[in-house]
Motif scaffolding. Structure first.
Motif, PDB file in Angstrom:
ATOM      1  N   GLY A 159       0.814  -1.204   0.000  1.00 34.29           N
ATOM      2  CA  GLY A 159       0.000   0.000   0.000  1.00 34.29           C
ATOM      3  C   GLY A 159       0.851   1.258   0.000  1.00 34.29           C
ATOM      4  N   LEU A 160       1.869   1.266   0.848  1.00 29.62           N
ATOM      5  CA  LEU A 160       2.769   2.416   0.902  1.00 29.62           C
ATOM      6  C   LEU A 160       3.524   2.560  -0.415  1.00 29.62           C
ATOM      7  CD1 LEU A 160       4.108   4.731   2.379  1.00 29.62           C
ATOM      8  CD2 LEU A 160       5.638   3.093   3.502  1.00 29.62           C
ATOM      9  N   LEU A 161       3.922   1.442  -0.996  1.00 30.30           N
ATOM     10  CA  LEU A 161       4.603   1.475  -2.294  1.00 30.30           C
ATOM     11  C   LEU A 161       3.677   2.080  -3.362  1.00 30.30           C
ATOM     12  CD1 LEU A 161       6.921   0.809  -4.199  1.00 30.30           C
ATOM     13  CD2 LEU A 161       6.089  -1.551  -4.303  1.00 30.30           C
ATOM     14  N   SER A 162       2.394   1.703  -3.346  1.00 27.46           N
ATOM     15  CA  SER A 162       1.439   2.243  -4.316  1.00 27.46           C
ATOM     16  C   SER A 162       1.288   3.751  -4.168  1.00 27.46           C
ATOM     17  CB  SER A 162       0.073   1.569  -4.147  1.00 27.46           C
ATOM     18  OG  SER A 162       0.136   0.207  -4.471  1.00 27.46           O
ATOM     19  N   VAL A 163       1.245   4.224  -2.920  1.00 28.05           N
ATOM     20  CA  VAL A 163       1.104   5.658  -2.687  1.00 28.05           C
ATOM     21  C   VAL A 163       2.317   6.407  -3.223  1.00 28.05           C
ATOM     22  CG1 VAL A 163       0.956   7.460  -0.925  1.00 28.05           C
ATOM     23  CG2 VAL A 163      -0.408   5.379  -0.696  1.00 28.05           C
ATOM     24  N   VAL A 164       3.519   5.896  -2.944  1.00 28.16           N
ATOM     25  CA  VAL A 164       4.731   6.556  -3.439  1.00 28.16           C
ATOM     26  C   VAL A 164       4.761   6.529  -4.964  1.00 28.16           C
ATOM     27  CG1 VAL A 164       7.251   6.512  -3.463  1.00 28.16           C
ATOM     28  CG2 VAL A 164       6.025   6.035  -1.338  1.00 28.16           C
ATOM     29  N   PHE A 165       4.425   5.379  -5.557  1.00 28.85           N
ATOM     30  CA  PHE A 165       4.482   5.259  -7.010  1.00 28.85           C
ATOM     31  C   PHE A 165       3.454   6.155  -7.685  1.00 28.85           C
ATOM     32  CE2 PHE A 165       3.810   2.760 -11.048  1.00 28.85           C
ATOM     33  CZ  PHE A 165       5.048   3.042 -11.586  1.00 28.85           C
ATOM     34  N   SER A 166       2.367   6.460  -6.979  1.00 27.84           N
ATOM     35  CA  SER A 166       1.349   7.337  -7.558  1.00 27.84           C
ATOM     36  C   SER A 166       1.865   8.763  -7.742  1.00 27.84           C
ATOM     37  CB  SER A 166       0.092   7.351  -6.685  1.00 27.84           C
ATOM     38  OG  SER A 166       0.328   8.032  -5.456  1.00 27.84           O
ATOM     39  N   LEU A 167       3.023   9.075  -7.154  1.00 29.95           N
ATOM     40  CA  LEU A 167       3.639  10.381  -7.358  1.00 29.95           C
ATOM     41  C   LEU A 167       4.179  10.534  -8.778  1.00 29.95           C
ATOM     42  CD1 LEU A 167       5.631  10.698  -4.010  1.00 29.95           C
ATOM     43  CD2 LEU A 167       3.649  12.070  -4.669  1.00 29.95           C
ATOM     44  N   ALA A 168       4.097   9.483  -9.584  1.00 31.86           N
ATOM     45  CA  ALA A 168       4.628   9.527 -10.947  1.00 31.86           C
ATOM     46  C   ALA A 168       4.020  10.664 -11.760  1.00 31.86           C
ATOM     47  CB  ALA A 168       4.393   8.194 -11.652  1.00 31.86           C
ATOM     48  N   SER A 169       2.725  10.949 -11.548  1.00 30.51           N
ATOM     49  CA  SER A 169       2.100  12.029 -12.320  1.00 30.51           C
ATOM     50  C   SER A 169       2.736  13.373 -11.982  1.00 30.51           C
ATOM     51  CB  SER A 169       0.589  12.068 -12.069  1.00 30.51           C
ATOM     52  OG  SER A 169       0.309  12.287 -10.702  1.00 30.51           O
ATOM     53  N   ILE A 170       3.081  13.566 -10.703  1.00 29.78           N
ATOM     54  CA  ILE A 170       3.729  14.816 -10.292  1.00 29.78           C
ATOM     55  C   ILE A 170       5.177  14.843 -10.773  1.00 29.78           C
ATOM     56  CG2 ILE A 170       4.460  16.190  -8.307  1.00 29.78           C
ATOM     57  CD1 ILE A 170       1.952  15.241  -6.853  1.00 29.78           C
ATOM     58  N   PHE A 171       5.884  13.724 -10.630  1.00 30.91           N
ATOM     59  CA  PHE A 171       7.253  13.649 -11.148  1.00 30.91           C
ATOM     60  C   PHE A 171       7.276  13.909 -12.655  1.00 30.91           C
ATOM     61  CE2 PHE A 171       9.135  10.650  -7.681  1.00 30.91           C
ATOM     62  CZ  PHE A 171       9.129  11.708  -6.787  1.00 30.91           C
ATOM     63  N   ASN A 172       6.278  13.358 -13.360  1.00 33.62           N
ATOM     64  CA  ASN A 172       6.203  13.578 -14.805  1.00 33.62           C
ATOM     65  C   ASN A 172       6.039  15.062 -15.129  1.00 33.62           C
ATOM     66  OD1 ASN A 172       6.513  10.887 -15.367  1.00 33.62           O
ATOM     67  ND2 ASN A 172       4.450  10.553 -16.112  1.00 33.62           N
ATOM     68  N   ALA A 173       5.208  15.745 -14.351  1.00 33.55           N
ATOM     69  CA  ALA A 173       5.003  17.180 -14.578  1.00 33.55           C
ATOM     70  C   ALA A 173       6.293  17.958 -14.325  1.00 33.55           C
ATOM     71  CB  ALA A 173       3.882  17.699 -13.674  1.00 33.55           C
ATOM     72  N   LEU A 174       7.006  17.598 -13.255  1.00 38.28           N
ATOM     73  CA  LEU A 174       8.268  18.276 -12.941  1.00 38.28           C
ATOM     74  C   LEU A 174       9.311  18.007 -14.022  1.00 38.28           C
ATOM     75  CD1 LEU A 174       8.480  17.537  -9.098  1.00 38.28           C
ATOM     76  CD2 LEU A 174       7.974  19.740 -10.180  1.00 38.28           C
ATOM     77  N   ALA A 206      -4.795  17.806  -9.202  1.00 36.58           N
ATOM     78  CA  ALA A 206      -5.187  16.428  -9.498  1.00 36.58           C
ATOM     79  C   ALA A 206      -4.211  15.442  -8.878  1.00 36.58           C
ATOM     80  CB  ALA A 206      -5.262  16.217 -11.010  1.00 36.58           C
ATOM     81  N   GLY A 207      -2.917  15.733  -8.973  1.00 39.87           N
ATOM     82  CA  GLY A 207      -1.922  14.849  -8.392  1.00 39.87           C
ATOM     83  C   GLY A 207      -2.057  14.743  -6.886  1.00 39.87           C
ATOM     84  N   LEU A 208      -2.272  15.873  -6.222  1.00 41.02           N
ATOM     85  CA  LEU A 208      -2.433  15.870  -4.767  1.00 41.02           C
ATOM     86  C   LEU A 208      -3.695  15.122  -4.349  1.00 41.02           C
ATOM     87  CD1 LEU A 208      -1.338  19.516  -3.860  1.00 41.02           C
ATOM     88  CD2 LEU A 208      -0.064  17.388  -3.499  1.00 41.02           C
ATOM     89  N   LEU A 209      -4.785  15.312  -5.109  1.00 41.10           N
ATOM     90  CA  LEU A 209      -6.013  14.573  -4.817  1.00 41.10           C
ATOM     91  C   LEU A 209      -5.805  13.072  -4.973  1.00 41.10           C
ATOM     92  CD1 LEU A 209      -8.706  16.803  -6.577  1.00 41.10           C
ATOM     93  CD2 LEU A 209      -8.547  16.340  -4.115  1.00 41.10           C
ATOM     94  N   GLY A 210      -5.114  12.690  -6.041  1.00 39.77           N
ATOM     95  CA  GLY A 210      -4.881  11.275  -6.281  1.00 39.77           C
ATOM     96  C   GLY A 210      -4.016  10.637  -5.222  1.00 39.77           C
ATOM     97  N   VAL A 211      -2.901  11.287  -4.881  1.00 38.98           N
ATOM     98  CA  VAL A 211      -1.994  10.743  -3.859  1.00 38.98           C
ATOM     99  C   VAL A 211      -2.690  10.696  -2.505  1.00 38.98           C
ATOM    100  CG1 VAL A 211       0.159  11.128  -2.604  1.00 38.98           C
ATOM    101  CG2 VAL A 211       0.076  11.484  -5.081  1.00 38.98           C
ATOM    102  N   SER A 212      -3.440  11.753  -2.167  1.00 37.73           N
ATOM    103  CA  SER A 212      -4.177  11.769  -0.894  1.00 37.73           C
ATOM    104  C   SER A 212      -5.226  10.665  -0.859  1.00 37.73           C
ATOM    105  CB  SER A 212      -4.847  13.132  -0.690  1.00 37.73           C
ATOM    106  OG  SER A 212      -3.887  14.158  -0.654  1.00 37.73           O
TER     107      SER A 212
END
Length: 297
Positions: free
Chosen positions: A89-104, A121-127
Motif C-alpha cells: 500500500g505504501l509502495l502504491s502511494v509513493v508510485f502514484s507520485l509519478a504524475s507529479i514527477f512527470n510534470a516536474l 489532481a496529483g495531490l487529490l490522487g496521492v491523498s
C-alpha cells in the motif's frame, strides 16, 4: 484507439497484473522473474514486428537505451527492492507520485508549464491512495522502512525519466512500439547482467501456473500495457498519462474484493472518491484546447 480507450486499457491491464505477479511467488527469485518477463516480451514483440515487416531501427539509439534503462530494467530493480521492505500500500502511494514527477520532469526537459490543475489532481490522487491504504501506512519508520521509501521514490523517478525518454523517441520519429521492442531487448540484457553479477540462480520454471502468469505479464502487462501508456505519454502529455499510476491500484482493490474478499472501510471508500475526483480534475475539459489544438480526451 482514442485516448480515453488507451487510458482505460492501461489502467485495467496494470490493475490486474498484480494477480499474475502473485502467482509467480515461489522458487524463482523475483529479479529473475522480471528478467524472464522482459526477455519474453522482447522476443515476442520483435518477432511479431519482424513477421509483419514492421521492425525498423530507431531514429536515435540513445533515447531507446535510456528508455530501456529507466522503464525496462532499473525501475523494476528499485521498486522490487522497495516491495521487500515496505507494505504494498505504501509502495502504491509513493508510485502514484509519478504524475507529479512527470510534470516536474516535463518542465525540466521540455519547458512545459506546471499547471494548477495538474498539481491539484496529483495531490487529490496521492491523498486518495493514502486513505485507501491508510491501515498499511501505519508503520514505524525504522531504517528498513526509510530505505524502502527511498527505493520506491528512486524507482518512481526512474520510471518518470523513462516517460521523458519515450517522449524524445516519439519526437524523433521512433514510435512507442518500436522503442519498446528494442528497449525491452536492451532491458533484458541489463537485467541478465545484474542477475549474473549478483549471483541470482537462473531457475528454469516448469509450473504451468507460473508459466501462464509469465505469459500474461509479458504480453499484456509489458507489450500492451507499456505501449498504450507510452502512446498516452506521446498524445496527451506525461503528467496526464502518469495519472494511470493513481487509478490502477484502485482497480486492483476492486478485483481483490471479488477474489480475496477485501473489506472496504470508510476511509478506503473516501480515498477512492478522492482519486476519482483527481481523475476528473486531471482530464476535465476547461473550455479551451491543449496546445496543438487537441483536448486530452
Amino acid at each position: 484507439m482514442n485516448n480515453a480507450a488507451l487510458f482505460v486499457v492501461t489502467v485495467l491491464i496494470w490493475g490486474t497484473s498484480w494477480i499474475a505477479i502473485a502467482l509467480q511467488i515461489g522458487p524463482v527469485p523475483v529479479s529473475v522473474s522480471v528478467l524472464y518477463r522482459i526477455a519474453l516480451a522482447a522476443i515476442l514483440l520483435i518477432l511479431a514486428l519482424a513477421v509483419t515487416k514492421r521492425l525498423v531501427l530507431p531514429a536515435q539509439w540513445r533515447f531507446v537505451v535510456l528508455q530501456a534503462i529507466c522503464l525496462f530494467s532499473l525501475n523494476f530493480v528499485a521498486l522490487y527492492n522497495a516491495a521487500a521492505l515496505i507494505p504494498s500500500g505504501l509502495l502504491s502511494v509513493v508510485f502514484s507520485l509519478a504524475s507529479i514527477f512527470n510534470a516536474l520532469n516535463a518542465r525540466v526537459f521540455f519547458g512545459e508549464k506546471i499547471t494548477l490543475r495538474v498539481v491539484l489532481a496529483g495531490l487529490l490522487g496521492v491523498s486518495g491512495l493514502a486513505l485507501v491504504f491508510w491501515d498499511s501506512l501505519t508503520v514505524s519508520f525504522d531504517p528498513d522502512t526509510l530505505r524502502g521509501v527511498g527505493w520506491a521514490l528512486l524507482g518512481t523517478m526512474i520510471f518518470s525519466l523513462g516517460s521523458m525518454a519515450s517522449r524524445r523517441n516519439s519526437a524523433t520519429g521512433t514510435t512507442p512500439i518500436i522503442a519498446n521492442a528494442w528497449g525491452m531487448g536492451i532491458g533484458a540484457a541489463i537485467l541478465l547482467i545484474l542477475a549474473l553479477a549478483t549471483h541470482q540462480p537462473l531457475v528454469v520454471p516448469t509450473d504451468p501456473t507460473y508459466l501462464a502468469a509469465l505469459l500474461y505479464l509479458a504480453v499484456f502487462a509489458s507489450i500492451i500495457g507499456f505501449t498504450t501508456y507510452l502512446m498516452l505519454v506521446s498524445q496527451i502529455g506525461s503528467a496526464q498519462a502518469g495519472y494511470a499510476t493513481v487509478v490502477f491500484p484502485v482497480v486492483a482493490l476492486v478485483i481483490s474484493t471479488f477474489f480475496e474478499e477485501y473489506q472496504w472501510s470508510t476511509t478506503a471508500v473516501l480515498g477512492v472518491a478522492l482519486a476519482l475526483l483527481g481523475n476528473a480534475v486531471m482530464f476535465a475539459r476547461l473550455g479551451r484546447k491543449r496546445a496543438g489544438g487537441k483536448e486530452p480526451f
